[in-house]
Structure formats: C-alpha cells, structure tokens
Design an enzyme around this catalytic site. Structure first.
Site, mmCIF file in Angstrom:
data_model
loop_
_atom_site.group_PDB
_atom_site.id
_atom_site.type_symbol
_atom_site.label_atom_id
_atom_site.label_comp_id
_atom_site.label_asym_id
_atom_site.label_seq_id
_atom_site.Cartn_x
_atom_site.Cartn_y
_atom_site.Cartn_z
ATOM 1 N N GLY A 99 4.894 -6.868 0.958
ATOM 2 C CA GLY A 99 5.149 -5.462 1.238
ATOM 3 C C GLY A 99 5.195 -4.612 -0.016
ATOM 4 O O GLY A 99 5.333 -3.388 0.079
ATOM 5 N N GLU A 100 5.127 -5.217 -1.172
ATOM 6 C CA GLU A 100 5.155 -4.437 -2.414
ATOM 7 C C GLU A 100 3.819 -4.571 -3.143
ATOM 8 O O GLU A 100 2.868 -3.891 -2.812
ATOM 9 C CB GLU A 100 6.367 -4.853 -3.264
ATOM 10 N N MET A 101 3.699 -5.503 -4.078
ATOM 11 C CA MET A 101 2.460 -5.588 -4.837
ATOM 12 C C MET A 101 1.447 -6.535 -4.183
ATOM 13 O O MET A 101 0.256 -6.490 -4.504
ATOM 14 C CB MET A 101 2.762 -5.972 -6.281
ATOM 15 N N HIS A 154 1.970 -2.061 -0.837
ATOM 16 C CA HIS A 154 0.547 -2.331 -0.614
ATOM 17 C C HIS A 154 0.100 -1.820 0.761
ATOM 18 O O HIS A 154 0.773 -2.043 1.767
ATOM 19 C CB HIS A 154 0.279 -3.836 -0.704
#
Ligand code: HEC
Ligand code: HEC
Ligand code: HEC
Ligand code: HEC
Ligand SMILES: [Ca+2]
Ligand SMILES: [Ca+2]
Lengths: 331, 331
Positions: free
Chosen positions: B125-127, B83
């Site tokens: 830090g991802e979705m 993200h």
C-alpha cells in the site's frame, strides 16, 4: 514536396558540418552559459511554488513530482502519473534548459515558460486543481503573501504572478559545465577518442541538422519519421493538434539532447529505454541510415558527455497551511 | 484498574509541575540538541535513498513523497497516498526528531529507525516494491555501488545497508532552535505572555504527563481516550495489534508535539485539521477538562513556539539508471 525540401536541406547541413572543425566557434553546438538570476527573490518564490504540492488538488503533486530535479528534471517513466494515478498521454520532457526552447510542450502549444506553467496546475490529468483554488490556497498563507509583496510590490496572489515566478525559477535551471562544453571551450582532453568520433559522426551524418544550438535541440519543429514512420501505440499527433494541418502530423519540437543520459525513457511516447535504440531509430527514421554497433556506441558515448552540472537546489521550506487554507482533496 | 493507576499517576505529574519553575533544568521539556553526523558519507547516502523514488515499484514514490522535508516531514493529508493511489489506513507521522521516539509507528511495532525503514519499501500500500527489487535497482547502478563501497568497505548493496543508511540520515533530521528552546535556554523574551501562559497551562493541566522530554512526546504509550472515547471511523487498534492485549486497544505512542504547526492534520486518523480542535479534544478525552477559548488559544500559541529550525537539505542528485537497471512499473 515539403518533405523533399526538408530532406535536401538536412543533407546540405550534413555536408556543411562534415569537414570537422576543431574551433568551437564554428561548431553547430554552443556551450551553455551559466545564468545569474536578475531577481533572486522572484526565483526563490518560484522555487517554492515549483516544490509546493498544494498547487494540486490532492495536495500531493508538485511540479517536482514529474520534473524531479534529483533526476534530470523528469520522472523517468514512459508517461506521467497524474492526479488519482491517471496515466498521462505523453512522456514528461525535462525542465532543465527548457528556457532555450522555441516554445514549450512537445507540440509547442505554449509560447513560453510562463504560459506553460499555468497548464499542469489546472490539467485534470496532472495536478487537477484550478487556478482559482491554487491561488486561494496561496492567498490564505501570510508568509506567501509577504513573499509576493516583496517581489511584486503588493501582496496580491494571482495566477499571472504565480506563473511569472515559476518561469523565473525555471530560467535558472540550466546545466553548464558538461564535458562537451569544456571541449568546446578549448579543453581538448575533455573528450576521449570514442566520444570525439561520436561527435564527428553526429555532425557528419546530419543529426546536427535538427539537434543543434546550445540546447542541442529545442530550436525547431521537425517530422518524427522523415524516411520511415515511427511505430507507436500513442495517439499523439504532434504539431497537427496546434495548427490543424495534416502536414504537421507527427511533427514535434526537436528535443534537447542536453542531459540525455538522465532523461530516459526516450521519444514522446517514452517507449524506448536505451540510448542505443534511440540512436538506431533516429538514424533509420530521420536519416535513412543504418548505423553499425560501433557507430551507435560512439554517438551514445558522445551524447553522455552532454550531461552538465545539475542545478544546486536547497530544498525550500514551505510555510504551513492554516485554519483558513482550503484543504486538499486527495481522495 | 490499569486506567485508574494511569489517571492517578497523570494527576500526580500534573501536580508536580503546577508550581511553575523558571529554571529550564526543572522543566518537563528539554531543548533539542543539534546533531553532528559521525559519518557524513553514510548520511549523504541515506539522503539519496530517502529521495530516490526507484525504491518504489512505480519509480515515482520516495520516502520524501510522504515525509516531505519541505513540509515538516509529513504529507499534510489525513491518510497517505500509496502506490496506485491507494488510500492508506493512517496518518503519516513526521520523520523530524523521530530518532527520539521509544519505537517507530503509531503502535510502536518497529523498534528503531533502521527496522522501520524496511517497511514502506515492501508495503504493497505504500511503495509496493520488494527488498530484492529495490536492492537490484541500486546494485545495477555503479555510482551507487561506489557510495556503498566507500561507506561500508565493499560495494555490496543489501537491505541491511540500505536501511542503515536511511536511518543514519533520519537521525540528522532534528529541529533545534525553536523559540521555546531559546526560552528554555534562558532567553526569557523568546516567548510572549500568551505563549508563556499557554505553557504554564500545558504543564498545570497535565499535558506534560504524556507530552514531555526533548521531543514533547515519543517517550511512552498511552491510551487515546482516557476519560472519554475518541470518535473515529478508523479501524486502527493501536498497540493491541502488536501485543494482542485488549487493554492495549486504542493505546498509541504519544506523538511528538515538536513542529506541530507543520504536521496537520492531527491524530492517527488525521481527522482533525486545527490545533484548536486537537487541544480541545485532548483536554476532554485525556484530562476530562473543558478548556475555554482563551485557554485553548494560549496552549495553541505555546505549541506554535515548538517549531524548530528545519533541516537544511541540499537536494541530492541521483545517479541515472542504465541499460541493466530493472525498469519501474508505474501502471
Ligand atoms: C503529472 C505530471 C506533471 C506535472 C505535475 C507537471 N508536469 Fe510539466 N510536463 C509533464 C508532461 C507529461 C509534459 C509534456 C506535455 C506535452 O508536451 O504535451 C510536461 C511539459 C512541461 C514543460 C515543457 C518542456 C518542454 O521541453 O516542452 C515544462 C516547462 C513543464 N512541464 C513544467 C512544469 C511545471 C512548472 C509544473 C508545475 C506547475 C509542471 N510541469 C507539472 C508532466 C507534468
Ligand atoms: C529531421 C530532424 C531530426 C534529425 C535529423 C535527428 N533527429 Fe533526433 N529527434 C528529432 C525529433 C523530432 C525528435 C522527437 C521524436 C519524438 O517525437 O519523440 C528526436 C528525438 C531524439 C532523441 C530522443 C530525445 C528524447 O528526449 O526523447 C534522441 C536521443 C535523438 N533524437 C538523437 C538523434 C541522433 C543521434 C540523430 C542522428 C543520428 C538524430 N537525433 C537526428 C529530430 C531529428
Ligand atoms: C505512501 C506513504 C509513505 C511512504 C512512501 C513512506 N512512509 Fe513512512 N510512514 C507513512 C505512514 C502512513 C506512517 C505511519 C504508519 C503507522 O504508524 O502504522 C509512516 C511512519 C514512518 C515512521 C515512523 C514515525 C513515527 O513517529 O512513528 C518513519 C520513521 C518513517 N515512516 C520513515 C519512512 C521512510 C524512511 C520511508 C522510505 C523508505 C517512508 N517512511 C516511506 C507513510 C509513508
Ligand atoms: C494520557 C496521555 C495524554 C495526555 C494527558 C495528553 N495527550 Fe496529547 N496525545 C496523546 C496520545 C496517545 C496522542 C495520539 C492520539 C492518536 O492516536 O491520534 C496524542 C495526540 C496529541 C496531539 C496530536 C498530535 C499529532 O501529531 O497528531 C496533540 C496536538 C496533543 N496530543 C496535545 C495535547 C495537549 C494540549 C494535552 C493537554 C491538554 C495533551 N495532549 C494531553 C496522549 C496524551
Ligand atoms: Ca524522456
Ligand atoms: Ca499529522
């Protein structure tokens, strides 16, 4: 002057279509025809390229990232996310049925799909690569070269061939078979009463003056804000940035309304999330008409019948990079 | 102490497999079996969720963004883009054949695919979404609710059902039919001389001590740097961050070598781009052995025969959001 002529011609188109005609041949909207690709290998290659994020600098963004074929050929966000999460200036239009557009982009600055396809690859705010880099990535991959050889007769990869293939794939992205098309083709039960009323109102009030033809749009440029200006924070000027003419300020290609239920949010700034609001705005700004809730709902119900069969896409399996392939630069 | 035991056991495994055995039943690697889904509707729902970027805060990142099924189930960059273009701390492993892993993640911190699937959705830090938000997006969409109803007997969407469906889809992502499996199954022409020599060396030198079973890995934890330390800028500690034990520093789940040609770059820091370099490093660090170029090339040739048939994926058509759906927050 120009504006008055426009309004008058719109009114007369409105008048013409007021007398509702059940025979599809006289309708301002025509059914979408299925497409049988002339050159399936070319289309398949184009599909691979459409899905290949290695056309971008980061190795992470493909055409499908912003024109997601799972989601109506768009990204469903107000303005696109580009390389390094840059915020794009404008809403991403769908690639579905885009072959029917008189030109590509909101302002029509690319004459056709082939010319368009070169744009995003090298646009620093989108895929942020260069044509040279993208081509050298593909050239390094023997399996790609073999596909180019098969299709073009030699294994040279160049941007002209890349964009030819992508455009050929995009030409297959049509959406026939909507309920509205079934109705046009004679199935009078395909629409319910509300939807049919919505369609009649869509015609009688003058929407079809701009949104017409098989794509229900895409066929002409028109001012956004004929009667009242559109309030937006966007700095986009429309056709003016192509022609340089002040009269082309806020003139845009009329967007297709095919699959409009899937291509939210609406307008070139992506500021409007509901079809109800979009219809209300269009009525007021383009036709100086205040639709009541029942009218809005019926037009929305009609527009939802424009969702066609989405293209069947088998996910392409991309050939791997190898030791000679230029590496992505994600950060 | 522990290390010595490990080395000794590796050596003895190495010794065991040195006598080359042409009968597949005695090989340290077994063919991958095709999977017939028990519950196709559940798998189809899981596929939709795997491809749906609305599980992310931005509405732009899906599981498939980082585990691209066009590209071996990974993103082919050293560490993932999350993200807002955050740089992830670690290389994304493939989801192909991941059901065969003894646990999920490099450090095994998730016990199975279902437990794993909840992680990325809520990982900032991802979705960067939350389970609540992702669930409320799905709950707002009647077509999704109908699918949940069909599969689970009621139309309640919750994170448990979401991860159950995603895991069921992932279980189908196996890659049988590689040339190596054909060879294992008795087709002695499936490998050429160099590939076969590579396999013999892979066994005799001790690689199969760690990379074994149907997934050619995934079955045990081992130290990365048995004989010599791995030089990296990465701060990742491996199993230590799960168990807290100093002896687990730099211990990782042995990765699968299935489809290894597709899952570059290599190692948990994604710092190594070529298989030749990865093999050279493995030889030196794990076995204290210096392979010459011919040996490296033959092992690489063997490893490239581990690429199996990639899953046939028909791109899912996702049901549209509607006026009640929470909107994405891309910026
Ligand atoms: C980062 C997001 C992004 C990527 C990647 C991207 N596009 Fe677009 N696309 C857009 C936006 C935004 C527009 C509208 C730009 C404008 O009109 O000024 C657009 C416009 C288009 C149009 C014109 C449609 C119309 O109705 O005018 C087509 C066709 C298209 N893109 C195809 C592609 C292809 C092919 C690729 C890959 C080579 C691609 N796009 C990559 C965001 C993207
Ligand atoms: C004078 C021409 C004109 C008329 C009449 C008109 N439109 Fe439009 N329409 C446009 C233009 C131009 C746009 C693009 C506006 C922009 O720049 O975002 C548009 C955009 C739209 C959109 C958003 C499409 C998208 O993908 O973002 C919808 C929905 C729509 N019109 C519906 C209607 C309806 C319903 C009517 C009748 C009530 C109507 N339009 C009448 C020209 C017209
Ligand atoms: C932003 C990138 C990104 C996204 C989005 C993402 N992943 Fe991952 N995935 C990773 C990374 C990086 C790892 C390794 C993390 C670690 O081991 O600490 C991983 C690990 C995994 C693993 C473990 C594989 C193994 O061999 O240990 C599975 C399974 C997996 N992801 C599935 C999914 C699913 C399902 C989704 C969507 C719900 C998803 N991933 C979304 C990057 C991503
Ligand atoms: C003592 C156990 C052990 C032995 C022996 C071993 N490996 Fe590994 N291998 C590992 C571990 C653990 C990793 C993961 C390292 C990391 O953290 O990135 C790995 C990673 C790899 C990778 C990279 C996989 C990826 O997806 O990033 C390759 C390729 C590989 N090994 C090949 C070999 C070869 C070839 C041999 C024999 C020469 C070998 N290994 C011997 C444990 C071992
Ligand atoms: Ca839109
Ligand atoms: Ca990797």
């Amino acid at each position: 002057m120009k504006l008055r002529t426009l309004v008058i011609s719109l009114l007369s188109i409105g008048a013409l279509v007021t007398s509702f005609n059940a025979s599809a041949t006289n309708e301002p909207i025509q059914p979408i025809q299925a497409v049988t690709p002339k050159n399936p290998d070319l289309v398949e290659l184009g599909k691979m390229l459409f899905f290949d994020p290695r056309l971008s600098k980061s190795g992470w963004i493909s055409c499908n990232s912003c024109h997601n074929l799972s989601m109506g050929g768009t990204d469903n966000i107000p303005s696109s996310i580009g390389h390094a999460w840059q915020q794009g200036p404008i809403n991403a239009p769908t690639v579905l049925n885009s072959s029917m557009n008189l030109a590509q982009f909101w302002d029509g600055r690319a004459k056709d799909l082939k010319e368009q396809a070169g744009g995003p690859i090298a646009n620093p705010g989108e895929m942020a690569s260069t044509h040279e880099l993208a081509v050298s990535v593909l050239n390094s991959i023997p399996q790609y070269r073999a596909k180019f050889e098969k299709v073009f007769g030699s294994d040279k990869v160049d941007i002209d061939r890349v964009t030819t293939a992508i455009a050929a794939f995009e030409e297959t992205l049509v959406t026939p078979g909507s309920r509205f098309d079934k109705w046009l083709e004679g199935d009078k039960n395909a629409l319910n009463k509300q939807e049919l009323e919505g369609y009649k109102l869509f015609k009688s009030s003058g929407c079809t003056g701009c949104h017409n033809g098989p794509a229900v749009g895409g066929a002409l440029y028109q001012k956004f804000g004929v009667h009242h200006p559109y309030k937006t924070d966007s700095k986009i000027e429309g056709r003016k940035s192509v022609t340089g003419k002040d009269t082309d300020l806020n003139v845009f290609k009329v967007p297709t309304l095919r699959n409009i239920e899937l291509t939210y949010p609406y307008f070139h700034d992506g500021a409007v999330w509901t079809l109800e609001e979009a219809v209300t705005i269009m009525g007021k700004l383009q036709l100086d008409r205040d639709f009541n809730k029942k009218e809005v709902d019926s037009i929305v119900a009609f527009m939802k019948t424009l969702t066609g069969k989405q293209p069947d896409i088998k996910l392409p399996i991309l050939p791997p990079s190898n030791n000679d392939t230029p590496r992505p630069q994600p950060f």
